[in-house]
Design an enzyme around this catalytic site. Structure first.
Site, PDB file in Angstrom:
ATOM      1  CG  ASP A  84      -1.678 -29.598  47.438  1.00  0.00           C
ATOM      2  OD1 ASP A  84      -1.145 -29.057  48.433  1.00  0.00           O
ATOM      3  OD2 ASP A  84      -2.589 -30.432  47.518  1.00  0.00           O
ATOM      4  CD  GLU A 181      -5.925 -34.825  54.850  1.00  0.00           C
ATOM      5  OE1 GLU A 181      -5.147 -34.064  54.248  1.00  0.00           O
ATOM      6  OE2 GLU A 181      -6.495 -35.788  54.314  1.00  0.00           O
TER       7      GLU A 181
HETATM    8  O1  KIV Z   1      -4.938 -32.301  47.982  1.00  0.00           O
HETATM    9  C1  KIV Z   1      -5.913 -31.940  48.637  1.00  0.00           C
HETATM   10  O2  KIV Z   1      -7.049 -31.893  48.174  1.00  0.00           O
HETATM   11  C2  KIV Z   1      -5.684 -31.556  50.022  1.00  0.00           C
HETATM   12  C3  KIV Z   1      -6.889 -31.443  50.897  1.00  0.00           C
HETATM   13  C4  KIV Z   1      -7.280 -32.789  51.370  1.00  0.00           C
HETATM   14  C5  KIV Z   1      -6.677 -30.498  52.014  1.00  0.00           C
HETATM   15  O3  KIV Z   1      -4.583 -31.388  50.429  1.00  0.00           O
END
Ligand code: KIV
Length: 263
Positions: A84, A181
């Site tokens: 991320d 989501e």
């Molecule tokens: O940060 C995370 O774990 C996510 C998931 C909820 C898809 O983006």
């Protein structure tokens, strides 16, 4: 096990073979998940809440995601790792390139960014520089202060249409995977049909191409789990069997059922 690629995920979609993915933040769980059959893992900024105990994902930094990406890579050397990009780390395409490089060098195969069509230029720029991009639409936790809470998105026609438009625009810009989501199942099914790329749902019903869960939700650790979460540890009795059960239920379309989805 041969390492999985984006082309394999595309083939899964064509073959209607549903796949399970999960968040991972450290080497020991990453190894366990991989050995039980999960080949795709997300180093999510959810670690701000699950690992750091923060009340949102906003305090998470690029360096922290890079650290956890390195840990996960060590535990699962052949996994396909999505990392991320934290809040504000991709505010401009140039910042996105700079920070994506840090995550790719830490061991990511792909980066994930949250948001709609405003990210098209960023997606294009990253793709041209050999950084595969996963999008994230619907409930985008980094926007919690704008959304006014962690709520289901795309319930009315206007926001649902906008989400579909955003998804198509991002795919055209080069996005190769999408996390959807907390949206109604019918909207997620429509988006999954419209797009060529694989769509991974979380709280988005059973019709997406794959599913993802936060590992603490799947293992019953979260104190107040979201409606879509299922505790696989309780029926399975141990973590290995819980992960097997999660994979099998996703592949067979058993999870998520209606009680774990939004209509
Ligand atoms: O940060 C995370 O774990 C996510 C998931 C909820 C898809 O983006």
């Amino acid at each position: 096990m041969k390492p999985i690629s984006l082309a394999d995920l595309g083939q899964f979609k064509k073959d209607k073979h549903k796949f399970a993915t999960i968040t991972a933040y450290d080497a020991s769980f990453a190894q366990l998940f991989y050995e039980q059959g999960i080949q795709i893992m997300l180093v999510g900024d959810s670690l701000g809440m699950t690992i750091q105990g923060e009340s949102s994902t906003l305090p998470v930094t690029v360096e922290q995601i890079a650290y956890h990406t390195r840990c996960v890579r060590k535990g699962a050397p052949d996994a396909f790792i999505i990392s991320d990009m934290p809040f504000m780390s991709y505010a401009t395409p140039e910042q996105a390139c700079h920070n994506a490089a840090i995550l790719m060098q830490a061991g990511a195969n792909m980066v994930k960014i949250e948001g709609g069509s405003w990210l098209c230029e960023t997606v294009k720029m990253l793709g041209e520089r050999s950084v595969p991009v996963c999008g994230h639409l619907g409930l985008t936790p980094q926007a919690v202060n704008v959304l006014g809470g962690y709520k289901v998105q795309g319930r009315d026609e206007v926001t649902a249409n906008q989400l579909v438009k955003d998804a198509i625009a991002l795919e055209n810009a080069g996005m190769q995977l999408l996390v959807l989501e907390c949206v109604p199942s019918s909207l997620a099914a429509h988006v999954s049909e419209e797009l060529l790329l694989p769509v991974i749902g979380i709280g988005a019903g059973a019709q997406t191409d794959g599913q993802i869960l936060v590992m603490q939700d799947a293992l019953g650790i979260t104190a107040r789990p979201p409606k879509f979460a299922k505790n696989f540890l309780a029926p399975a009795g141990n973590i290995h069997d819980a992960i097997h059960m999660y994979i099998r239920e996703v592949e067979e379309g058993i999870y998520p059922d209606e009680s774990h989805s939004f209509s």
